[in-house]
Design an enzyme around this catalytic site. Structure first.
Site, PDB file in Angstrom:
ATOM      1  N   GLU A 143       0.880  -1.180   0.000  1.00 47.82           N
ATOM      2  CA  GLU A 143       0.000   0.000   0.000  1.00 47.82           C
ATOM      3  C   GLU A 143       0.908   1.217   0.000  1.00 47.82           C
ATOM      4  O   GLU A 143       1.474   1.577   1.033  1.00 47.82           O
ATOM      5  CB  GLU A 143      -0.902  -0.001   1.242  1.00 47.82           C
ATOM      6  CG  GLU A 143      -1.885  -1.154   1.294  1.00 47.82           C
ATOM      7  CD  GLU A 143      -3.047  -1.020   0.315  1.00 47.82           C
ATOM      8  OE1 GLU A 143      -3.075  -0.044  -0.460  1.00 47.82           O
ATOM      9  OE2 GLU A 143      -3.913  -1.909   0.327  1.00 47.82           O
ATOM     10  N   CYS A 173      -3.079   8.731   2.858  1.00 40.02           N
ATOM     11  CA  CYS A 173      -2.659   8.184   1.564  1.00 40.02           C
ATOM     12  C   CYS A 173      -3.700   8.469   0.502  1.00 40.02           C
ATOM     13  O   CYS A 173      -3.389   8.990  -0.555  1.00 40.02           O
ATOM     14  CB  CYS A 173      -2.404   6.691   1.693  1.00 40.02           C
ATOM     15  SG  CYS A 173      -3.782   5.793   2.397  1.00 40.02           S
TER      16      CYS A 173
HETATM   17  P1  NAD Z   1       8.058   5.574   4.625  1.00 39.04           P
HETATM   18  O1  NAD Z   1       8.127   4.768   3.384  1.00 39.04           O
HETATM   19  O2  NAD Z   1       9.082   6.615   4.846  1.00 39.04           O
HETATM   20  O3  NAD Z   1       8.126   4.625   5.911  1.00 39.04           O
HETATM   21  C1  NAD Z   1       7.197   3.575   6.105  1.00 39.04           C
HETATM   22  C2  NAD Z   1       7.839   2.485   6.958  1.00 39.04           C
HETATM   23  O4  NAD Z   1       8.877   1.842   6.232  1.00 39.04           O
HETATM   24  C3  NAD Z   1       8.451   2.980   8.258  1.00 39.04           C
HETATM   25  O5  NAD Z   1       8.103   2.088   9.289  1.00 39.04           O
HETATM   26  C4  NAD Z   1       9.945   2.903   7.967  1.00 39.04           C
HETATM   27  O6  NAD Z   1      10.749   2.723   9.101  1.00 39.04           O
HETATM   28  C5  NAD Z   1      10.005   1.687   7.077  1.00 39.04           C
HETATM   29  N1  NAD Z   1      11.199   1.577   6.226  1.00 39.04           N
HETATM   30  C6  NAD Z   1      12.016   2.566   5.802  1.00 39.04           C
HETATM   31  N2  NAD Z   1      12.997   2.054   5.013  1.00 39.04           N
HETATM   32  C7  NAD Z   1      12.772   0.716   4.934  1.00 39.04           C
HETATM   33  C8  NAD Z   1      13.413  -0.364   4.247  1.00 39.04           C
HETATM   34  N3  NAD Z   1      14.484  -0.165   3.469  1.00 39.04           N
HETATM   35  N4  NAD Z   1      12.903  -1.607   4.384  1.00 39.04           N
HETATM   36  C9  NAD Z   1      11.813  -1.829   5.133  1.00 39.04           C
HETATM   37  N5  NAD Z   1      11.158  -0.854   5.820  1.00 39.04           N
HETATM   38  C10 NAD Z   1      11.633   0.412   5.704  1.00 39.04           C
HETATM   39  O7  NAD Z   1       6.586   6.181   4.638  1.00 39.04           O
HETATM   40  P2  NAD Z   1       5.960   7.233   5.675  1.00 39.04           P
HETATM   41  O8  NAD Z   1       6.587   8.568   5.401  1.00 39.04           O
HETATM   42  O9  NAD Z   1       5.978   6.673   7.048  1.00 39.04           O
HETATM   43  O10 NAD Z   1       4.433   7.260   5.213  1.00 39.04           O
HETATM   44  C11 NAD Z   1       3.928   8.176   4.298  1.00 39.04           C
HETATM   45  C12 NAD Z   1       3.718   7.510   2.949  1.00 39.04           C
HETATM   46  O11 NAD Z   1       2.901   6.361   3.098  1.00 39.04           O
HETATM   47  C13 NAD Z   1       2.991   8.382   1.950  1.00 39.04           C
HETATM   48  O12 NAD Z   1       3.594   8.265   0.678  1.00 39.04           O
HETATM   49  C14 NAD Z   1       1.585   7.798   1.912  1.00 39.04           C
HETATM   50  O13 NAD Z   1       0.895   8.054   0.709  1.00 39.04           O
HETATM   51  C15 NAD Z   1       1.871   6.347   2.130  1.00 39.04           C
HETATM   52  N6  NAD Z   1       0.696   5.649   2.660  1.00 39.04           N
HETATM   53  C16 NAD Z   1       0.030   4.761   1.867  1.00 39.04           C
HETATM   54  C17 NAD Z   1      -1.109   4.123   2.332  1.00 39.04           C
HETATM   55  C18 NAD Z   1      -1.877   3.159   1.474  1.00 39.04           C
HETATM   56  O14 NAD Z   1      -2.769   2.496   1.987  1.00 39.04           O
HETATM   57  N7  NAD Z   1      -1.578   3.027   0.191  1.00 39.04           N
HETATM   58  C19 NAD Z   1      -1.567   4.386   3.629  1.00 39.04           C
HETATM   59  C20 NAD Z   1      -0.856   5.305   4.420  1.00 39.04           C
HETATM   60  C21 NAD Z   1       0.276   5.916   3.928  1.00 39.04           C
END
Ligand code: NAD
Length: 477
Positions: free
Chosen positions: A247, A281
């Site tokens: 997602e 999101c």
């Molecule tokens: P992010 O990608 O920066 O972080 C998300 C998670 O991934 C965190 O827990 C982080 O620690 C982890 N992470 C970071 N690097 C990683 C790696 N290399 N391997 C595994 N895990 C890793 O996202 P964010 O800033 O926390 O969230 C905002 C984003 O999420 C926005 O782009 C938003 O649109 C999206 N989002 C999507 C949905 C959906 O349902 N499609 C829902 C909510 C948020």
């Protein structure tokens, strides 16, 4: 009278904080310390996966009805702690208690647990005729790794945990480093009713998520977060051919048709864009409005935006809060500045407090509406993920549909019209996982939700969501 035998009520925060040390988590509205978060080492992560793996056969051996009953008990446990969870969420994430925010999010956790407990998952009979019979069964996968973002930390965790547990998997969850306390608090409450080691939280940063993604004893990753991180996870997961639900980010378009009633739709347009102060999101992140209605829609949105109080989450009057973290605030500020520099018109907002610009105080960004902006402006083509909405003028509907579909992401979208048939015809042409009509971002536990294009793949919610956290197994004779 003696108080010796009266049990002391220990707060959720005290239960989840380490006895000493931990990382200070600051309230994004006040910059006060909310609490201290533990950080899992890589050894802690490996031990958590081993424990979850050992617990999985016993959990899978329970009947489906028994596991569904545990999900209902978990919903009750959350209800019993609802206000404490909402306050913790509000302080850590920044979202106000009221409006579609912290109390709403805790309520959604309860609703999703109950709904997920209720969907049918029995074997499906695919063929049953003179040629024979084929049944499709849904087995547990093993241990599911869940990795989440900071915008809806509790609700998204439940979206990952509830279907996984229902299908007989155990779960190791890694919350966002920005909102670990919310998820630890939630897991602490859930674990008052779940079997030991069925659900384990491992707070950490990206490297912890990466280790979880590569771990050979994790069968599937459910990831919600940005598209760039999603791409890294897809690459890392290939080593062990892990199942994935992704997602990812979005940049949802809303298209107003020329027969819409601007006053009637204005409030829903506003919340479609500004729910959770725009940090959602599937929020509307660009709005296309025809010439004929442009000024009316702009005026109606400005009138509503001006009435919505923004401030500290624990103040009951507020319905909009700060941007959760400074890095996100900088993105929002950069995009509004780029729009201003290009000659776009700020209808309301912009102009953040100089104290906030200087990095002092809470990360507030004013509710901002931007008009007369070009289709290729960075504020239109990049995901702002904050309290800003660009309103793009169009003359030809075909041009708006082409622009809506032009980006590499496609999570949600919406069409606004008084004519349902017209709206449905436009909706059918939009490239997105969901297209709403006369609303935006309205998720429902019964209705499958997922992204198109670089917004990800895999479905959550309902029976479709349950299938995604199971191994399909055909038995045919
Ligand atoms: P992010 O990608 O920066 O972080 C998300 C998670 O991934 C965190 O827990 C982080 O620690 C982890 N992470 C970071 N690097 C990683 C790696 N290399 N391997 C595994 N895990 C890793 O996202 P964010 O800033 O926390 O969230 C905002 C984003 O999420 C926005 O782009 C938003 O649109 C999206 N989002 C999507 C949905 C959906 O349902 N499609 C829902 C909510 C948020």
């Amino acid at each position: 009278m003696t108080t010796q035998n009266v049990p002391q009520k220990v707060s959720l925060l005290e239960r989840i904080q380490p006895a000493v040390g931990g990382r200070e988590i600051l309230d994004p509205a006040t910059v006060e310390v909310v609490g201290r978060a533990p950080e899992a080492t890589m050894e802690d992560l490996d031990a958590a996966v081993a424990r979850a793996r050992a617990a999985q056969p016993g959990w899978a051996a329970r009947s489906d009805a028994d596991r569904a009953e545990r999900l209902n008990a978990a919903a009750e446990a959350i209800e019993a702690h609802a206000e404490e969870l909402a306050v913790l969420l509000s302080r850590e994430q920044g979202k106000p208690l009221n409006g579609p925010n912290a109390r709403f999010e805790v309520g959604a956790c309860v609703a999703w647990l109950r709904a997920t407990a209720s969907f049918p998952v029995g074997p499906e009979v695919i063929v049953d005729d003179e040629s024979g019979r084929a049944e499709l069964h849904h087995r547990p996968l093993g241990v599911v790794g869940a990795i989440g973002p900071w915008n809806w930390p509790m609700m998204i965790s439940i979206w990952q945990i509830a279907p996984s547990l229902r299908m007989g998997n155990t779960v190791v969850i890694k919350p966002s480093e920005y909102t670990p306390l919310s998820v630890l608090g939630l897991v602490e409450v859930l674990n008052t009713v779940l079997d030991p080691d069925v659900l384990i939280a491992v707070p950490g940063r990206g490297d912890t998520g990466d280790r979880l993604t590569r771990h050979p004893d994790i069968a599937k990753i459910m990831f919600t977060g940005s598209t760039p991180t999603g791409k890294k996870i897809i690459a890392a997961a290939s080593e062990t051919v892990k199942r994935l639900t992704m997602e990812l980010g979005g940049n949802d378009a809303g298209i107003v048709l020329d027969d819409a009633d601007p006053t009637a739709i204005a409030e829903d347009l506003f919340w479609g864009a500004f729910i959770n102060t725009g940090q959602t999101c599937a929020a509307m992140k660009r709005l296309y409005v025809p010439d004929a209605l442009y000024d009316q829609v702009c005026d109606a949105l400005v009138a509503i935006a001006g009435q919505m109080p923004m401030g500290v989450g624990l103040d009951e009057a507020n319905v909009l809060g700060p941007v959760q973290n400074r890095a996100q605030w900088e993105i929002v500020d950069r995009l509004v500045t780029a729009a201003q520099d290009s000659g776009a018109r700020i209808l309301i907002g912009g102009d953040p407090d100089p104290e906030v610009i200087a990095g002092r105080g809470g990360h507030f960004y004013p509710t901002t509406l931007v008009a007369d902006i070009e289709e290729d402006n960075p504020l239109v083509v990049e995901e702002q993920f904050g309290p800003v909405l660009p309103i793009i003028r169009y003359t030809d509907l075909e041009q708006a549909i082409t622009a809506a579909n032009a980006l590499e992401v496609g999570l949600g979208s919406s069409v606004w019209s008084s004519d349902l048939d017209r709206a449905r015809a436009v909706a059918a042409r939009l490239e997105a996982g969901t297209t709403w009509i006369n609303k935006h971002g309205a998720v429902d536990p019964r209705i499958p939700f997922g992204g198109a294009k670089e917004s990800g793949f895999g479905l959550e919610f309902g029976t479709h969501g349950l299938r995604e956290v199971s191994q399909s197994h055909v038995i045919a004779w």
